[in-house]
Each structure stands twice: as C-alpha cells, then as structure tokens.
Design a protein around this motif. Structure first.
Motif, PDB file in Angstrom:
ATOM      1  N   CYS A 140      -4.039   9.360   2.009  1.00  0.00           N
ATOM      2  CA  CYS A 140      -3.579   8.941   3.336  1.00  0.00           C
ATOM      3  C   CYS A 140      -3.862   7.460   3.595  1.00  0.00           C
ATOM      4  CB  CYS A 140      -4.253   9.778   4.420  1.00  0.00           C
ATOM      5  SG  CYS A 140      -3.770  11.523   4.427  1.00  0.00           S
ATOM      6  N   ALA A 141      -4.899   6.927   2.932  1.00  0.00           N
ATOM      7  CA  ALA A 141      -5.225   5.515   3.093  1.00  0.00           C
ATOM      8  C   ALA A 141      -4.086   4.625   2.596  1.00  0.00           C
ATOM      9  CB  ALA A 141      -6.513   5.185   2.343  1.00  0.00           C
ATOM     10  N   TYR A 142      -3.250   5.162   1.712  1.00  0.00           N
ATOM     11  CA  TYR A 142      -2.085   4.427   1.217  1.00  0.00           C
ATOM     12  C   TYR A 142      -0.781   4.912   1.853  1.00  0.00           C
ATOM     13  CZ  TYR A 142      -5.126   2.534  -2.414  1.00  0.00           C
ATOM     14  OH  TYR A 142      -6.135   1.887  -3.079  1.00  0.00           O
ATOM     15  N   SER A 143      -0.700   6.201   2.153  1.00  0.00           N
ATOM     16  CA  SER A 143       0.571   6.778   2.591  1.00  0.00           C
ATOM     17  C   SER A 143       0.779   6.744   4.095  1.00  0.00           C
ATOM     18  CB  SER A 143       0.664   8.236   2.131  1.00  0.00           C
ATOM     19  OG  SER A 143      -0.261   9.050   2.848  1.00  0.00           O
ATOM     20  N   ALA A 144      -0.285   6.643   4.885  1.00  0.00           N
ATOM     21  CA  ALA A 144      -0.163   6.792   6.334  1.00  0.00           C
ATOM     22  C   ALA A 144      -0.818   5.665   7.125  1.00  0.00           C
ATOM     23  CB  ALA A 144      -0.770   8.132   6.759  1.00  0.00           C
ATOM     24  N   MET A 145      -2.056   5.378   6.808  1.00  0.00           N
ATOM     25  CA  MET A 145      -2.785   4.371   7.591  1.00  0.00           C
ATOM     26  C   MET A 145      -2.084   3.016   7.632  1.00  0.00           C
ATOM     27  SD  MET A 145      -6.649   5.288   6.355  1.00  0.00           S
ATOM     28  CE  MET A 145      -7.228   6.995   6.304  1.00  0.00           C
TER      29      MET A 145
ATOM     30  N   ASP B 107       0.832  -1.207   0.000  1.00  0.00           N
ATOM     31  CA  ASP B 107       0.000   0.000   0.000  1.00  0.00           C
ATOM     32  C   ASP B 107       0.868   1.260   0.000  1.00  0.00           C
ATOM     33  OD1 ASP B 107      -2.404  -1.319  -0.100  1.00  0.00           O
ATOM     34  OD2 ASP B 107      -2.813  -1.181   2.050  1.00  0.00           O
ATOM     35  N   LEU B 108       1.949   1.225   0.767  1.00  0.00           N
ATOM     36  CA  LEU B 108       2.847   2.373   0.802  1.00  0.00           C
ATOM     37  C   LEU B 108       3.538   2.579  -0.546  1.00  0.00           C
ATOM     38  CD1 LEU B 108       4.052   1.879   4.401  1.00  0.00           C
ATOM     39  CD2 LEU B 108       3.262   4.056   3.513  1.00  0.00           C
ATOM     40  N   LEU B 109       3.862   1.505  -1.233  1.00  0.00           N
ATOM     41  CA  LEU B 109       4.424   1.645  -2.585  1.00  0.00           C
ATOM     42  C   LEU B 109       3.425   2.329  -3.506  1.00  0.00           C
ATOM     43  CD1 LEU B 109       6.284  -1.752  -3.115  1.00  0.00           C
ATOM     44  CD2 LEU B 109       7.301   0.488  -2.649  1.00  0.00           C
ATOM     45  N   THR B 110       2.147   2.028  -3.319  1.00  0.00           N
ATOM     46  CA  THR B 110       1.113   2.723  -4.091  1.00  0.00           C
ATOM     47  C   THR B 110       1.154   4.221  -3.824  1.00  0.00           C
ATOM     48  OG1 THR B 110      -0.346   0.787  -4.108  1.00  0.00           O
ATOM     49  CG2 THR B 110      -1.384   2.935  -4.459  1.00  0.00           C
ATOM     50  N   ALA B 111       1.338   4.593  -2.560  1.00  0.00           N
ATOM     51  CA  ALA B 111       1.420   6.014  -2.200  1.00  0.00           C
ATOM     52  C   ALA B 111       2.624   6.672  -2.856  1.00  0.00           C
ATOM     53  CB  ALA B 111       1.500   6.169  -0.686  1.00  0.00           C
ATOM     54  N   PHE B 112       3.753   5.992  -2.875  1.00  0.00           N
ATOM     55  CA  PHE B 112       4.954   6.580  -3.481  1.00  0.00           C
ATOM     56  C   PHE B 112       4.810   6.696  -5.000  1.00  0.00           C
ATOM     57  CE2 PHE B 112       6.937   4.778   0.488  1.00  0.00           C
ATOM     58  CZ  PHE B 112       7.052   6.011   1.106  1.00  0.00           C
ATOM     59  N   ARG B 113       4.094   5.774  -5.605  1.00  0.00           N
ATOM     60  CA  ARG B 113       3.804   5.921  -7.034  1.00  0.00           C
ATOM     61  C   ARG B 113       2.919   7.143  -7.271  1.00  0.00           C
ATOM     62  NH1 ARG B 113       3.118   0.011  -6.514  1.00  0.00           N
ATOM     63  NH2 ARG B 113       4.881  -1.031  -7.571  1.00  0.00           N
ATOM     64  N   LEU B 114       1.980   7.380  -6.357  1.00  0.00           N
ATOM     65  CA  LEU B 114       1.151   8.579  -6.459  1.00  0.00           C
ATOM     66  C   LEU B 114       1.994   9.837  -6.312  1.00  0.00           C
ATOM     67  CD1 LEU B 114      -2.002   7.539  -4.371  1.00  0.00           C
ATOM     68  CD2 LEU B 114      -1.917   8.005  -6.830  1.00  0.00           C
ATOM     69  N   ASP B 115       2.988   9.793  -5.436  1.00  0.00           N
ATOM     70  CA  ASP B 115       3.864  10.950  -5.272  1.00  0.00           C
ATOM     71  C   ASP B 115       4.597  11.285  -6.568  1.00  0.00           C
ATOM     72  OD1 ASP B 115       3.244  11.443  -2.626  1.00  0.00           O
ATOM     73  OD2 ASP B 115       4.878  10.214  -1.839  1.00  0.00           O
ATOM     74  N   VAL B 116       4.845  10.270  -7.369  1.00  0.00           N
ATOM     75  CA  VAL B 116       5.535  10.480  -8.650  1.00  0.00           C
ATOM     76  C   VAL B 116       4.576  11.012  -9.712  1.00  0.00           C
ATOM     77  CG1 VAL B 116       6.817   9.344 -10.518  1.00  0.00           C
ATOM     78  CG2 VAL B 116       7.241   8.698  -8.127  1.00  0.00           C
ATOM     79  N   THR B 117       3.340  10.535  -9.687  1.00  0.00           N
ATOM     80  CA  THR B 117       2.428  10.790 -10.804  1.00  0.00           C
ATOM     81  C   THR B 117       1.309  11.792 -10.507  1.00  0.00           C
ATOM     82  OG1 THR B 117       1.025   8.905 -10.153  1.00  0.00           O
ATOM     83  CG2 THR B 117       2.833   8.477 -11.707  1.00  0.00           C
ATOM     84  N   LYS B 118       1.028  12.033  -9.229  1.00  0.00           N
ATOM     85  CA  LYS B 118      -0.095  12.907  -8.864  1.00  0.00           C
ATOM     86  C   LYS B 118       0.404  14.046  -7.991  1.00  0.00           C
ATOM     87  CE  LYS B 118      -4.785  12.781  -6.978  1.00  0.00           C
ATOM     88  NZ  LYS B 118      -5.906  11.909  -6.578  1.00  0.00           N
ATOM     89  N   LEU B 119       0.295  15.264  -8.497  1.00  0.00           N
ATOM     90  CA  LEU B 119       0.876  16.425  -7.805  1.00  0.00           C
ATOM     91  C   LEU B 119      -0.161  17.328  -7.151  1.00  0.00           C
ATOM     92  CD1 LEU B 119       3.577  17.396 -10.465  1.00  0.00           C
ATOM     93  CD2 LEU B 119       3.825  15.916  -8.456  1.00  0.00           C
ATOM     94  N   ARG B 120      -1.452  17.060  -7.366  1.00  0.00           N
ATOM     95  CA  ARG B 120      -2.510  17.896  -6.819  1.00  0.00           C
ATOM     96  C   ARG B 120      -3.637  17.018  -6.279  1.00  0.00           C
ATOM     97  NH1 ARG B 120       1.227  20.624  -7.891  1.00  0.00           N
ATOM     98  NH2 ARG B 120       1.328  22.634  -8.969  1.00  0.00           N
ATOM     99  N   TYR B 121      -4.359  17.541  -5.267  1.00  0.00           N
ATOM    100  CA  TYR B 121      -5.473  16.809  -4.673  1.00  0.00           C
ATOM    101  C   TYR B 121      -6.725  17.682  -4.703  1.00  0.00           C
ATOM    102  CZ  TYR B 121      -2.301  13.128  -3.706  1.00  0.00           C
ATOM    103  OH  TYR B 121      -1.401  12.105  -3.895  1.00  0.00           O
TER     104      TYR B 121
END
Length: 261
Positions: free
Chosen positions: A97-102, A73-87
C-alpha cells in the motif's frame, strides 16, 4: 477540488490508469507488461515521448514544480502486481500500500501545497481504502488475475486454503478471516479521522471528510457481509446520504461545535 488544481490531478489519474490497464491486461505476458511500464517510466523522465499520458503529466509536474516521485512509486506498485501474487502478512500488505495507495493522497496534498505533516493521516486513509478494495474484490482478483491480497498468515490461521476465495460463497472460516481483516482496516481508518481538519485547503478538507465517511461505511459492511456472495459496494443513493452526513459533520467540527449523535 478547485479548478486550478484539477489539471495536474487529472494528468496524474490518466497516467496511473494507463499503468493500471497495462498491469491488469489479460493477454500481455509479464515481461511485456514490465517493458511497457518501464517505457512509461522513461517517458515520465523525458527520455522519449511515446506515451501521451506520461508527456502530459511530465509537463504538469514541471509547471507546478512537483516531483515525479509519487507517480514512480505507483509504477513500482504496478510492477509488483505483475510479479508478486501473494502477500505474507499484514505488514507485507501495508508495504504494498505504501506504493499502490499512499502516493495518490500524497500527490493530491502536494498539489494543494499541504505540509508533509499530514502524510501519516493520509497514509492511513489511503492504505485503508486500498485494503477495502482488496476485500471487496478478493474473489475477482483471485479468479481473474490469480492475485491474492488477503494475507497468507490470516488464511492459514483460519485454516483456509487460497482456493476458497474462488468459491461462490465464503465458508464460515473464510468469512471470519475476512471480517477480522475488515475490523483491522477499521482500526487503521480511525487514524485518518483527524485528516479533514489537518489540511489547510477547505475544499480538500471537505473532500477528505466525505471519503473518510464512505470508508467507515464500507468497513462496517465488510465486517458483516460476505464479499463473495453479497453486495459490498456503495449504491448511488447510499453515497448521496453518506456525503450529506459527512458535509454536515465536517461543517460542525470546522466551526468547533459538537456533532449530533
């Protein structure tokens, strides 16, 4: 944390830190970052042994009979950090946060053999901690990585452009926006107040109590200060005092007593 639980938690940390360093690397291109994250994922599955951090975590998970789900799940968050810059909005940020923190807290709870019934409180705490970090570092994230975790609808409602996050001082409109998000984070954090008393492991309960106390302090700071120009992190002296408060309050509550005002 009891010594018997430290090895898997440290292995998890080193794996996640490696992935984080890849996602935040200043010189790697996005496709290169994604390829390296995919390699970490493959190594965690046992496809190869290129990354020692993945191999070490894989062995720890196998020894404890734990799933790689939280690390993935955390790897999913890091992929988002590469590809998604806005929320887009608050819900979009919570989805991140469901991928990056929880998963971090869930993994620690799993290592301790805690029930999944504690996950809602864990998720509230971990998401709040993540958003606190986003608010603290909103200027650096924008300047250095062009990442903006402040929801776009909150900026728009305040009449603020995203470029305002790169200024040396927040405008009154941006400050009101950031303070509002800090207040929303404080409300989320209150859902975690019961967390220390939900877990069975006493050491872990005490650890969580300290973290909750520190988080409440930080949301209070963020509701009052400008993260672009003022200190919004905890000093060592403040951390010591807050830790002592948390230990005292948790001890009183654990004994069924009434906490002092």
């Amino acid at each position: 944390i009891h010594p018997r639980h430290r090895a898997p938690i440290l292995a998890f940390y080193h794996f996640v830190r490696t992935a984080d360093d890849i996602a935040d690397h200043a010189e790697l291109k996005p496709n290169e970052k994604l390829a390296l994250l995919d390699q970490l994922d493959a190594d965690l599955d046992g496809a190869s042994d290129r990354n020692p951090e993945a191999v070490a975590l894989r062995k720890e998970l196998a020894q404890r009979g734990l799933s790689p789900r939280h690390a993935k799940d955390l790897l999913t968050a890091f992929r988002l950090d590469v590809t998604k810059l806005r929320y887009r909005d608050w819900d979009d940020l919570i989805g991140y946060c469901a991928y990056s923190a929880m998963p971090v807290g869930r993994f620690v709870c799993d290592v301790h053999g805690e029930s999944e019934t504690v996950w809602p409180a864990n998720d509230a705490l971990c998401a709040a901690l993540q958003i606190i970090n986003h608010l603290q570092d909103c200027q650096a994230d924008y300047r250095n990585l062009n990442r903006v975790y402040v929801p776009q609808d909150a900026l728009a409602a305040a009449g603020v452009e995203v470029e305002a996050l790169g200024e040396t001082r927040a405008s009154p409109a941006l400050l009101a926006c950031l303070h509002g998000l800090a207040n929303k984070t404080e409300l989320l954090l209150r859902q975690a107040d019961v967390f220390p008393n939900l877990v069975q492991d006493r050491r872990l309960g005490l650890e969580i109590a300290v973290i909750v106390r520190l988080a409440h302090h930080l949301t209070g700071v963020l509701m009052q200060r400008d993260p672009l120009s003022e200190r919004v992190h905890v000093s060592k002296l403040d951390a010591l005092g807050l830790t002592a408060q948390a230990v005292l309050l948790h001890g009183v509550r654990s004994l069924g007593g009434r906490a002092p005002a």
